[in-house]
Motif scaffolding. Structure first.
Motif, PDB file in Angstrom:
ATOM      1  N   HIS A 153       0.822  -1.205   0.000  1.00  0.00           N
ATOM      2  CA  HIS A 153       0.000   0.000   0.000  1.00  0.00           C
ATOM      3  C   HIS A 153       0.859   1.259   0.000  1.00  0.00           C
ATOM      4  O   HIS A 153       2.059   1.206   0.262  1.00  0.00           O
ATOM      5  CB  HIS A 153      -0.927   0.031   1.231  1.00  0.00           C
ATOM      6  N   THR A 154       0.194   2.389  -0.275  1.00  0.00           N
ATOM      7  CA  THR A 154       0.878   3.678  -0.229  1.00  0.00           C
ATOM      8  C   THR A 154       1.267   3.996   1.212  1.00  0.00           C
ATOM      9  O   THR A 154       0.477   3.824   2.143  1.00  0.00           O
ATOM     10  CB  THR A 154      -0.040   4.786  -0.773  1.00  0.00           C
ATOM     11  N   LEU A 155       2.508   4.473   1.374  1.00  0.00           N
ATOM     12  CA  LEU A 155       3.009   4.849   2.692  1.00  0.00           C
ATOM     13  C   LEU A 155       2.933   6.361   2.834  1.00  0.00           C
ATOM     14  O   LEU A 155       3.397   7.101   1.962  1.00  0.00           O
ATOM     15  CB  LEU A 155       4.449   4.377   2.861  1.00  0.00           C
ATOM     16  N   PRO A 187       4.034  13.059  10.384  1.00  0.00           N
ATOM     17  CA  PRO A 187       4.826  14.262  10.657  1.00  0.00           C
ATOM     18  C   PRO A 187       5.210  14.472  12.111  1.00  0.00           C
ATOM     19  O   PRO A 187       6.172  15.168  12.395  1.00  0.00           O
ATOM     20  CB  PRO A 187       3.909  15.391  10.171  1.00  0.00           C
ATOM     21  N   ARG A 188       4.489  13.873  13.022  1.00  0.00           N
ATOM     22  CA  ARG A 188       4.772  14.140  14.431  1.00  0.00           C
ATOM     23  C   ARG A 188       5.872  13.201  14.931  1.00  0.00           C
ATOM     24  O   ARG A 188       5.857  12.001  14.664  1.00  0.00           O
ATOM     25  CB  ARG A 188       3.506  13.968  15.266  1.00  0.00           C
ATOM     26  N   LYS A 189       6.828  13.769  15.691  1.00  0.00           N
ATOM     27  CA  LYS A 189       7.888  12.948  16.269  1.00  0.00           C
ATOM     28  C   LYS A 189       7.299  12.002  17.303  1.00  0.00           C
ATOM     29  O   LYS A 189       6.540  12.420  18.184  1.00  0.00           O
ATOM     30  CB  LYS A 189       8.962  13.826  16.921  1.00  0.00           C
ATOM     31  N   ASN A 190       7.673  10.734  17.180  1.00  0.00           N
ATOM     32  CA  ASN A 190       7.133   9.738  18.101  1.00  0.00           C
ATOM     33  C   ASN A 190       8.092   8.564  18.162  1.00  0.00           C
ATOM     34  O   ASN A 190       8.828   8.299  17.206  1.00  0.00           O
ATOM     35  CB  ASN A 190       5.746   9.274  17.630  1.00  0.00           C
ATOM     36  N   ASP A 191       8.080   7.869  19.271  1.00  0.00           N
ATOM     37  CA  ASP A 191       8.952   6.708  19.450  1.00  0.00           C
ATOM     38  C   ASP A 191       8.288   5.456  18.890  1.00  0.00           C
ATOM     39  O   ASP A 191       7.931   4.518  19.614  1.00  0.00           O
ATOM     40  CB  ASP A 191       9.288   6.515  20.939  1.00  0.00           C
ATOM     41  N   LEU A 192       8.109   5.456  17.572  1.00  0.00           N
ATOM     42  CA  LEU A 192       7.519   4.300  16.903  1.00  0.00           C
ATOM     43  C   LEU A 192       8.629   3.356  16.440  1.00  0.00           C
ATOM     44  O   LEU A 192       9.656   3.792  15.916  1.00  0.00           O
ATOM     45  CB  LEU A 192       6.688   4.752  15.699  1.00  0.00           C
ATOM     46  N   ILE A 193       8.405   2.066  16.620  1.00  0.00           N
ATOM     47  CA  ILE A 193       9.404   1.064  16.225  1.00  0.00           C
ATOM     48  C   ILE A 193       9.220   0.731  14.755  1.00  0.00           C
ATOM     49  O   ILE A 193       8.120   0.395  14.308  1.00  0.00           O
ATOM     50  CB  ILE A 193       9.275  -0.213  17.079  1.00  0.00           C
ATOM     51  N   CYS A 194      10.300   0.836  14.008  1.00  0.00           N
ATOM     52  CA  CYS A 194      10.272   0.522  12.580  1.00  0.00           C
ATOM     53  C   CYS A 194      10.119  -0.984  12.381  1.00  0.00           C
ATOM     54  O   CYS A 194      10.834  -1.777  13.002  1.00  0.00           O
ATOM     55  CB  CYS A 194      11.562   1.029  11.931  1.00  0.00           C
ATOM     56  N   ASP A 195       9.188  -1.388  11.506  1.00  0.00           N
ATOM     57  CA  ASP A 195       8.964  -2.812  11.257  1.00  0.00           C
ATOM     58  C   ASP A 195      10.092  -3.446  10.444  1.00  0.00           C
ATOM     59  O   ASP A 195      10.244  -4.663  10.439  1.00  0.00           O
ATOM     60  CB  ASP A 195       7.638  -3.017  10.516  1.00  0.00           C
ATOM     61  N   VAL A 196      10.891  -2.634   9.780  1.00  0.00           N
ATOM     62  CA  VAL A 196      11.971  -3.165   8.955  1.00  0.00           C
ATOM     63  C   VAL A 196      13.243  -3.394   9.774  1.00  0.00           C
ATOM     64  O   VAL A 196      13.885  -4.426   9.674  1.00  0.00           O
ATOM     65  CB  VAL A 196      12.260  -2.237   7.758  1.00  0.00           C
ATOM     66  N   CYS A 197      13.598  -2.401  10.616  1.00  0.00           N
ATOM     67  CA  CYS A 197      14.847  -2.529  11.372  1.00  0.00           C
ATOM     68  C   CYS A 197      14.655  -2.824  12.851  1.00  0.00           C
ATOM     69  O   CYS A 197      15.608  -3.198  13.537  1.00  0.00           O
ATOM     70  CB  CYS A 197      15.696  -1.270  11.213  1.00  0.00           C
ATOM     71  N   GLY A 198      13.438  -2.634  13.371  1.00  0.00           N
ATOM     72  CA  GLY A 198      13.184  -2.929  14.776  1.00  0.00           C
ATOM     73  C   GLY A 198      13.781  -1.930  15.743  1.00  0.00           C
ATOM     74  O   GLY A 198      13.988  -2.249  16.912  1.00  0.00           O
ATOM     75  N   CYS A 220      -2.532  -1.296   7.585  1.00  0.00           N
ATOM     76  CA  CYS A 220      -1.828  -2.529   7.979  1.00  0.00           C
ATOM     77  C   CYS A 220      -1.071  -2.399   9.288  1.00  0.00           C
ATOM     78  O   CYS A 220      -0.396  -3.345   9.703  1.00  0.00           O
ATOM     79  CB  CYS A 220      -0.834  -2.938   6.894  1.00  0.00           C
ATOM     80  N   ASP A 221      -1.136  -1.218   9.916  1.00  0.00           N
ATOM     81  CA  ASP A 221      -0.339  -0.970  11.112  1.00  0.00           C
ATOM     82  C   ASP A 221       1.142  -1.211  10.816  1.00  0.00           C
ATOM     83  O   ASP A 221       1.863  -1.841  11.584  1.00  0.00           O
ATOM     84  CB  ASP A 221      -0.810  -1.866  12.267  1.00  0.00           C
ATOM     85  N   PHE A 222       1.593  -0.662   9.682  1.00  0.00           N
ATOM     86  CA  PHE A 222       2.983  -0.840   9.240  1.00  0.00           C
ATOM     87  C   PHE A 222       3.724   0.477   9.408  1.00  0.00           C
ATOM     88  O   PHE A 222       3.263   1.533   8.953  1.00  0.00           O
ATOM     89  CB  PHE A 222       3.015  -1.285   7.774  1.00  0.00           C
ATOM     90  N   VAL A 223       4.872   0.439  10.063  1.00  0.00           N
ATOM     91  CA  VAL A 223       5.688   1.621  10.330  1.00  0.00           C
ATOM     92  C   VAL A 223       7.089   1.387   9.780  1.00  0.00           C
ATOM     93  O   VAL A 223       7.673   0.317   9.984  1.00  0.00           O
ATOM     94  CB  VAL A 223       5.772   1.915  11.848  1.00  0.00           C
ATOM     95  N   VAL A 224       7.638   2.396   9.081  1.00  0.00           N
ATOM     96  CA  VAL A 224       8.974   2.230   8.503  1.00  0.00           C
ATOM     97  C   VAL A 224       9.695   3.579   8.452  1.00  0.00           C
ATOM     98  O   VAL A 224       9.079   4.610   8.187  1.00  0.00           O
ATOM     99  CB  VAL A 224       8.889   1.599   7.086  1.00  0.00           C
ATOM    100  N   HIS A 225      10.977   3.558   8.755  1.00  0.00           N
ATOM    101  CA  HIS A 225      11.805   4.761   8.591  1.00  0.00           C
ATOM    102  C   HIS A 225      12.003   5.038   7.107  1.00  0.00           C
ATOM    103  O   HIS A 225      12.080   4.119   6.299  1.00  0.00           O
ATOM    104  CB  HIS A 225      13.180   4.572   9.243  1.00  0.00           C
TER     105      HIS A 225
END
Length: 614
Positions: A190-192, A196-207, A221-226
């Motif tokens: 899907h489109t990513l 914009p807001r700074k947050n301590d989200l864990i990247c699904d690619v690098c952890g 999909c609840d997908f987060v990525v740097h």
């Protein structure tokens, strides 16, 4: 026929349309005091509405002409480097300044003083010109980097960038106009969208949590990525493993630790695993470090095998022709007794012979000799500390080199790598370091598990190093200099071997050579049978241990000899003002006259002292 870049520039300048813009360098020069701000300890000049984009009449020498050949396309065949922002991000339109002889992104040429970017919608971004000037009273100057592409702002050239003081957020002009969404089907279907807001989200690619880089999400999909993890490769080859590694989100059959940092692998995030089913896994960030990975995506690329030539050809029973020597060499097996020739050393590692099997030159007039292990050195070697393979090179007897890993001067064989950013050389002892390293002076295995760029003090010499072999069970670590010290050595006045030790030193009071008090907390060479001890430098010599007496050597345009000190009197050392206890001394050619370096009061003397310090 193909057109060169200079010809393309000429074509653009022969038929230029009227340009409404002026050179970014001129714009940045128009900004100055008092419109400056200190950002991360560096002086940056604000470009406001008074620094006009237009008005070329006063700057006719810096005429901007559009480059038709690269407009409306992003080509990998053409250089994307911009003289205004030094960013490698491509643009669809470029301008060329005939006075500066560089090209500029259109986004840098027509950059407005104040903008709102889709990547930072909350606040306006102010345009600044960075000129590389640091405030000397700022002890914690930090490099400014673009939040989108990660490229550093700075250097000797003037650099344009946008900055938000509230959020400490920076973007290059070309990056500030990027859309707030990305489509990369190979990473996610899907489109990513930019979060914009700074947050301590864990990247699904690098952890990993990293609030300094842009974050993209798929809410569906609840997908987060740097941003810098989106385009990570899918198949790679790293220095720490023999096989290729593939990216996966899948759960592991067994719990494993990372093959680079040796920390726990989290199940729920991306990782690289061995395609040959070796139970070898690496964190995404660890696998793509610049000192581990060569930067190549190998998906759909054929396997590459290096043709590792034999170091010698077998001529007969125990007789070989080594690639480094013109004469035949004969194998000599030493089972009993101690073979010890202080002045006869292996041509490859330049260490004395303390017993063991050797290959001797069969020519009675030739003293060429190799340890059995050194005769079998591989011609091509992949080292754990470098992403590119090394090639074994026989050193010219008249030229010496510095080992990049242990900082020692050597006249022996070297492994050379000319790929990547620079050519580096390492000696054969450092090249032999592998994981895990079992050092006789420590009960646990050691691993090259440093964080990239992080210094750590060596447990033996206490010096900080960014490349140490670490114990994952305790705090013990060794730099390459100390890890390659010989564990067993001989002293001419002791019939026994001396061993490198630490724990047994509390009862030993003085060094047998310098007769000074010993520090029981430092590593020493000791003889358990005789109860004697030696400082490492006193036994091996402050002059480099990996050199031998030689004539007419050259290094960094200096000519010098390495001479043996075997006379009745010893010269006074200029460094410690006492009689030199070393076995070797340096003699340098100065104005056509050979002079002892320790007696010559010039800058070269200091240079040579540093050159040979151990």
């Amino acid at each position: 026929s193909q057109t060169t870049n200079s010809q393309k520039y000429s074509i653009a300048m022969e038929h230029p349309p009227p340009s409404p813009f002026i050179c970014p360098v001129i714009r940045s020069k128009d900004s100055g005091f008092p419109n400056y701000k200190v950002i991360n300890g560096y002086v940056s000049y604000m470009i406001d509405s008074s620094c006009s984009l237009h008005g070329v009449s006063s700057h006719q020498g810096h005429r901007l002409d559009p480059l038709y050949w690269c407009n409306n396309k992003e080509s990998e065949d053409e250089p994307s480097w911009c003289g205004a922002c030094q960013c490698k991000e491509s643009s669809t339109t470029y301008y060329f300044c005939n006075e500066c002889s560089v090209s500029y992104h259109k986004e840098c040429v027509d950059s407005s003083p104040l903008i709102k970017s889709p990547l930072h919608p909350k606040h306006h971004l102010q345009l600044f010109a960075h000129r590389g000037l640091a405030m000397t009273h700022y002890l914690d100057c930090k490099i400014i980097s673009c939040s989108y592409c990660g490229s550093c702002v700075g250097g000797d050239r003037t650099t344009l960038f946008y900055y938000c003081f509230i959020c400490k957020f920076s973007l290059y002009p070309v990056c500030a106009r990027r859309p707030s969404f990305l489509n990369y089907q190979k990473r996610h279907e899907h489109t990513l969208n930019h979060f914009p807001r700074k947050n301590d989200l864990i990247c699904d690619v690098c952890g990993v949590v990293d609030s300094k880089t842009l974050i993209y999400v798929c809410l569906q999909c609840d997908f987060v990525v740097h941003k810098n993890c989106i385009y990570l490769p899918f198949v790679i080859k790293i220095a720490r493993h023999d096989h290729r590694l593939s990216f996966t989100y899948s759960h592991l059959r067994v719990l494993l630790s990372c093959g680079v940092c040796h920390q726990k692998i989290e199940e729920n995030y991306g990782k690289y695993y061995c395609t040959k089913d070796c139970n070898y896994v690496v964190h995404s960030k660890c696998a793509t470090r610049r000192d581990v990975w060569d930067g190549k995506e190998l998906e759909e690329e054929p396997e590459e095998e290096y043709e590792n030539l034999n170091s010698f050809q077998v001529i007969g029973d125990g007789i070989i022709q080594h690639f480094s020597h013109s004469h035949y060499m004969k194998f000599e097996k030493k089972i009993t007794g101690i073979l010890y020739y202080e002045n006869k050393r292996c041509q490859a590692c330049v260490l004395p012979f303390y017993g063991g099997n050797v290959y001797n030159c069969m020519d009675s007039k030739c003293d060429f000799v190799l340890h059995e292990a050194c005769a079998n050195l591989p011609r091509i070697k992949q080292h754990i500390a470098h992403p590119y393979p090394f090639i074994l090179q026989v050193s010219d007897t008249k030229n010496c080199f510095f080992c990049e890993y242990c900082d020692r001067f050597s006249c022996g064989f070297r492994y050379v790598c000319c790929k990547g950013d620079e050519s580096i050389s390492i000696d054969v002892r450092c090249a032999a370091i592998s994981e895990p390293l079992y050092h006789q002076a420590h009960p646990h295995p050691l691993f090259l598990s440093n964080e990239l760029g992080k210094h750590k003090p060596c447990s033996m010499c206490r010096k900080n190093s960014t490349r140490t072999l670490n114990c994952i069970e305790c705090d013990f670590c060794l730099c390459f200099h100390c890890a390659t010290l010989p564990y067993k050595v001989k002293y001419e006045h002791d019939e026994h071997f001396l061993t490198l030790s630490y724990e047994e030193n509390a009862s030993l009071n003085w060094c047998e050579v310098c007769e000074k008090t010993l520090d029981s907390y430092k590593w020493l060479y000791t003889c358990n049978e005789c109860g004697v001890a030696f400082h490492i430098a006193c036994l091996l010599g402050k002059c480099a241990f990996y050199v031998k007496p030689a004539q007419n050597l050259s290094f960094a345009s200096h000519k010098f000899n390495i001479i043996l000190i075997n006379g009745l009197t010893r010269p006074i050392c200029e460094e410690c003002k006492s009689r030199c206890q070393d076995k070797l001394m340096i003699q340098e050619l100065y104005d056509g006259i050979w002079m002892l370096v320790k007696e010559k009061k010039t800058a070269t003397k200091i240079y040579m002292f540093w050159l040979f310090k151990d």
